[in-house]
Write a protein that holds these residues in place. Structure first.
Motif, PDB file in Angstrom:
ATOM      1  N   SER A 295      37.062 -36.652 -17.287  1.00  0.00           N
ATOM      2  CA  SER A 295      37.562 -37.671 -16.461  1.00  0.00           C
ATOM      3  C   SER A 295      37.793 -39.338 -17.270  1.00  0.00           C
ATOM      4  O   SER A 295      37.412 -39.152 -17.992  1.00  0.00           O
ATOM      5  N   LEU A 296      37.117 -40.376 -16.210  1.00  0.00           N
ATOM      6  CA  LEU A 296      37.915 -41.477 -16.856  1.00  0.00           C
ATOM      7  C   LEU A 296      36.626 -42.399 -17.277  1.00  0.00           C
ATOM      8  O   LEU A 296      35.909 -42.500 -15.708  1.00  0.00           O
ATOM      9  N   GLN A 297      36.042 -42.919 -17.872  1.00  0.00           N
ATOM     10  CA  GLN A 297      35.025 -43.591 -18.210  1.00  0.00           C
ATOM     11  C   GLN A 297      35.256 -44.418 -19.056  1.00  0.00           C
ATOM     12  O   GLN A 297      35.030 -44.437 -20.203  1.00  0.00           O
ATOM     13  N   TRP A 298      34.031 -46.169 -18.465  1.00  0.00           N
ATOM     14  CA  TRP A 298      35.014 -47.112 -19.138  1.00  0.00           C
ATOM     15  C   TRP A 298      34.027 -46.889 -21.537  1.00  0.00           C
ATOM     16  O   TRP A 298      32.538 -46.538 -20.616  1.00  0.00           O
ATOM     17  N   LYS A 299      34.818 -46.610 -22.017  1.00  0.00           N
ATOM     18  CA  LYS A 299      33.717 -46.725 -23.353  1.00  0.00           C
ATOM     19  C   LYS A 299      33.543 -47.982 -24.104  1.00  0.00           C
ATOM     20  O   LYS A 299      32.227 -47.784 -24.454  1.00  0.00           O
ATOM     21  N   GLU A 300      33.609 -48.972 -23.541  1.00  0.00           N
ATOM     22  CA  GLU A 300      33.742 -50.424 -23.836  1.00  0.00           C
ATOM     23  C   GLU A 300      34.388 -51.558 -22.550  1.00  0.00           C
ATOM     24  O   GLU A 300      35.070 -50.947 -22.410  1.00  0.00           O
ATOM     25  N   LEU A 301      33.697 -52.161 -22.506  1.00  0.00           N
ATOM     26  CA  LEU A 301      34.182 -53.079 -21.839  1.00  0.00           C
ATOM     27  C   LEU A 301      33.679 -55.061 -22.224  1.00  0.00           C
ATOM     28  O   LEU A 301      32.295 -55.246 -22.266  1.00  0.00           O
ATOM     29  N   THR A 302      34.849 -56.117 -22.981  1.00  0.00           N
ATOM     30  CA  THR A 302      33.847 -57.048 -23.494  1.00  0.00           C
ATOM     31  C   THR A 302      34.895 -58.091 -22.752  1.00  0.00           C
ATOM     32  O   THR A 302      36.269 -57.975 -22.239  1.00  0.00           O
ATOM     33  N   LYS A 303      34.283 -59.115 -22.866  1.00  0.00           N
ATOM     34  CA  LYS A 303      35.010 -60.668 -22.491  1.00  0.00           C
ATOM     35  C   LYS A 303      34.498 -61.653 -23.093  1.00  0.00           C
ATOM     36  O   LYS A 303      33.631 -61.377 -24.200  1.00  0.00           O
ATOM     37  N   THR A 304      35.747 -62.422 -23.395  1.00  0.00           N
ATOM     38  CA  THR A 304      35.712 -63.997 -24.490  1.00  0.00           C
ATOM     39  C   THR A 304      36.433 -64.789 -23.338  1.00  0.00           C
ATOM     40  O   THR A 304      36.834 -64.835 -22.005  1.00  0.00           O
ATOM     41  N   GLU A 305      35.745 -65.923 -24.180  1.00  0.00           N
ATOM     42  CA  GLU A 305      36.864 -67.050 -23.376  1.00  0.00           C
ATOM     43  C   GLU A 305      38.720 -67.470 -23.756  1.00  0.00           C
ATOM     44  O   GLU A 305      38.832 -66.428 -23.743  1.00  0.00           O
ATOM     45  N   LEU A 306      39.333 -67.448 -22.222  1.00  0.00           N
ATOM     46  CA  LEU A 306      40.542 -67.695 -21.890  1.00  0.00           C
ATOM     47  C   LEU A 306      41.343 -68.050 -23.734  1.00  0.00           C
ATOM     48  O   LEU A 306      40.588 -69.068 -23.166  1.00  0.00           O
ATOM     49  N   PRO A 307      42.094 -67.831 -24.196  1.00  0.00           N
ATOM     50  CA  PRO A 307      42.553 -67.873 -24.756  1.00  0.00           C
ATOM     51  C   PRO A 307      43.584 -69.474 -24.242  1.00  0.00           C
ATOM     52  O   PRO A 307      44.886 -69.522 -23.631  1.00  0.00           O
ATOM     53  N   SER A 308      43.482 -70.864 -24.665  1.00  0.00           N
ATOM     54  CA  SER A 308      44.060 -71.761 -24.059  1.00  0.00           C
ATOM     55  C   SER A 308      43.793 -73.269 -25.046  1.00  0.00           C
ATOM     56  O   SER A 308      42.906 -72.811 -25.401  1.00  0.00           O
ATOM     57  N   ALA A 309      45.142 -73.766 -25.518  1.00  0.00           N
ATOM     58  CA  ALA A 309      44.401 -75.203 -25.828  1.00  0.00           C
ATOM     59  C   ALA A 309      44.307 -76.486 -25.286  1.00  0.00           C
ATOM     60  O   ALA A 309      43.818 -76.910 -25.592  1.00  0.00           O
ATOM     61  N   LEU A 310      43.839 -76.339 -23.842  1.00  0.00           N
ATOM     62  CA  LEU A 310      43.243 -77.383 -22.812  1.00  0.00           C
ATOM     63  C   LEU A 310      42.054 -76.602 -22.687  1.00  0.00           C
ATOM     64  O   LEU A 310      41.113 -75.483 -22.241  1.00  0.00           O
ATOM     65  N   ALA A 311      41.449 -77.890 -22.425  1.00  0.00           N
ATOM     66  CA  ALA A 311      39.989 -77.656 -22.209  1.00  0.00           C
ATOM     67  C   ALA A 311      39.407 -77.109 -21.094  1.00  0.00           C
ATOM     68  O   ALA A 311      38.147 -76.645 -20.498  1.00  0.00           O
ATOM     69  N   SER A 312      39.994 -77.264 -19.495  1.00  0.00           N
ATOM     70  CA  SER A 312      40.102 -77.012 -18.099  1.00  0.00           C
ATOM     71  C   SER A 312      41.160 -76.569 -17.499  1.00  0.00           C
ATOM     72  O   SER A 312      41.291 -76.939 -16.796  1.00  0.00           O
ATOM     73  N   PRO A 313      42.165 -75.011 -18.316  1.00  0.00           N
ATOM     74  CA  PRO A 313      42.761 -74.447 -17.352  1.00  0.00           C
ATOM     75  C   PRO A 313      42.021 -74.394 -16.157  1.00  0.00           C
ATOM     76  O   PRO A 313      41.028 -74.214 -15.865  1.00  0.00           O
ATOM     77  N   THR A 314      43.423 -74.449 -15.065  1.00  0.00           N
ATOM     78  CA  THR A 314      43.730 -74.130 -13.575  1.00  0.00           C
ATOM     79  C   THR A 314      44.093 -72.749 -13.110  1.00  0.00           C
ATOM     80  O   THR A 314      43.470 -72.332 -12.007  1.00  0.00           O
TER      81      THR A 314
END
Length: 522
Positions: free
Chosen positions: A163-182
């Motif tokens: 079957s399928l199973q998440w081995k790992e799931l990670t997160k980080t900040e969206l890569p952007s040169a802007l301080a507050s992208p929308t």
């Protein structure tokens, strides 16, 4: 596809025969007593009333290290507490099998040569006098008194087999040169990830060929020279394409410098890119919808000879499509086919349909007639793979599998998931609580970008800057290992997306599904 093999490592195997002496009165023969403790074969008997293929499970016999194990585990939740083992030996004079039952402390000992049909418990506590996770110890004694210990490990999948199973799931900040992208849109272009963000007045481009290493993302502010509709950006083999806020078409070779493209009529929306070949495309088409008065029509750029825009079908969406992907690479049965899922119709309602395109003049067709997908817009659509296993032959077959994740039902964002290996026919919903379902911490989102990107297997310690979500731990023998088919694993990257209020999720997610990082089977 992989054929499982029984491998036997032979060590210190000998039979010494003494010469035969004769005289005129009598013949006599003499032999040395064998010191051979070799286990020649090991298998399990099927269990009455069970459909688990115990007898088809192949075991490796490592005589050098005294270890017997099945490299490919038995199905999830297989009962191994009472099994009959079929074992043959080269010349054993005594065989003692010892084990501890699951809830007991006392050791049970079986004289195997006398009681070979007795059931054995392979589910008990591992022996502490070995680094193997084996619960059964077998001592083989040769006629000359030599002894060898074998530890027997009957492995069972800790998740649903194949079957399928998440081995790992990670997160980080969206890569952007802007301080507050929308807003954001991320695409794979010429083997590089391009993450575009905007904040209403400025734009950023972040690029990477090693997306897991956050510090290596190159982030810079760009000036396209027009009001860039970030969500419209599409990747083709030759250029990146995008629309202005007025539907004018632009293209770029690097994501920074953009040039206007002459078209007869502005696009209302862009759907995706179709090519006649992935390797060396001669025909590249940017597909979209135009609005001619009050009529929506199919259009593409560049238009093939003789092509004329035609009115869209009544149930064909005009916006809100998922990303478009290749679902058939072409060959003996026709041209390549691309597809998208969902979207918003001209009357404002949502659709659950899957539409495919094959390059013909009337190349759009509705797919997935037996689909459980519910109406939505802004879903993520990506290809992956699953496996089927034939226990009678030991053959594992890889199948392309397609996933639809999330989107919006017009009121709330979703994080449900649907899969199929045949998008032209059916789609199944991943049940809540299944091993594949996204963890609770993963946000319900719409209009996120998704890219499958191959990388080397990376350990947690080297993923600086990533936050790990809690997922089920794999058994030791199913951990990632070197020796994968091409040394690379397809990681799933998910970028941004909107919450139910239309606000940008400023996160980049990285996931991988277990089966793609299993250790190779000997």
């Amino acid at each position: 596809m992989k054929l499982q093999k029984v491998s036997i490592y032979l060590f210190s195997f000998f039979i010494l025969l003494m010469g035969v002496g004769c005289n005129s009165d009598e013949e006599s023969e003499s032999y040395t007593v064998s010191g051979n403790t070799l286990v020649k074969s090991f298998s399990l008997s099927d269990k009455s009333g069970s459909d688990v293929p115990y007898s088809s499970c192949f075991f490796t016999i490592d005589a050098v290290n005294g270890y017997i194990f099945n490299a490919d585990s038995l199905p999830y939740k297989s009962d191994i507490s009472s099994l009959v083992a079929n074992i043959t030996f080269s010349s054993a004079s005594a065989v003692e099998i010892a084990y501890t039952k699951q809830d007991e402390e006392n050791v049970t000992t079986v004289d195997y040569l006398t009681n070979s049909t007795d059931s054995l418990d392979f589910s008990g506590k591992p022996w502490t006098d070995t680094d193997k996770k084996a619960s059964v110890k077998m001592t083989v004694t040769a006629p000359n008194g030599n002894k060898q210990i074998y530890y027997i490990d009957v492995r069972v999948h800790q998740i649903v087999a194949d079957s399928l199973q998440w081995k790992e799931l990670t997160k980080t900040e969206l890569p952007s040169a802007l301080a507050s992208p929308t807003v954001q849109k991320t695409v794979l272009y010429k083997e590089t990830l391009y993450c575009f963000t905007g904040d209403g007045s400025s734009y950023s481009l972040a690029t990477s060929q090693r997306p897991s290493e956050i510090a290596l993302w190159n982030k810079e502010v760009i000036t396209p020279g027009f009001v860039l509709n970030v969500g419209s950006i599409q990747s083709a083999p030759d250029y990146l394409y995008a629309l202005s806020d007025a539907g004018e078409l632009y293209r770029s070779a690097d994501g920074k410098s953009w040039e206007s493209v002459a078209i007869d009529k502005p696009f209302y929306s862009l759907i995706g890119v179709w090519t006649d070949s992935e390797e060396a495309p001669a025909d590249i088409r940017l597909l979209g919808v135009i609005k001619d008065g009050d009529t929506y029509k199919h259009d593409c750029y560049p238009r093939p000879e003789g092509y004329a825009p035609r009115t869209i079908e009544n149930d064909f969406p005009v916006s809100g499509y998922s990303n478009m992907i290749v679902i058939y690479e072409g060959g003996d049965y026709g041209l390549p086919q691309t597809a998208f899922v969902g979207g918003r119709l001209a009357d404002g309602s949502l659709t659950a349909a899957v539409w495919g395109y094959d390059g013909e003049a009337d190349g759009w067709a509705k797919l997935g007639v037996k689909s459980l997908i519910t109406p939505r817009e802004g879903a993520m659509f990506f290809p992956y793979c699953t496996y089927t296993y034939d226990s009678s032959t030991g053959v594992r077959t890889e199948w392309p599998t397609f996933f639809v994740v999330g989107g919006s039902d017009g009121y709330d964002c979703l994080k449900d998931m649907y899969t199929t290996s045949n998008p032209a026919q059916y789609w199944d919903k991943v049940k809540d609580g299944s091993v594949l379902a996204l963890p609770e911490a993963f946000p319900a989102t719409s209009f996120a970008s998704v890219v499958v990107f191959k990388e080397n297997v990376i350990t947690k310690s080297s993923l600086a800057g990533w936050n790990f979500l809690k997922v089920s731990e794999l058994p030791r023998y199913m951990k990632s290992a070197d020796g994968l088919t091409d040394g690379l694993v397809p990681y799933i990257y998910m970028f941004g997306g909107e919450d139910s209020g239309g606000n940008l999720e400023r996160q980049m997610w990285r996931g991988v599904i277990n089966r793609l990082t299993f250790a190779p089977i000997p």
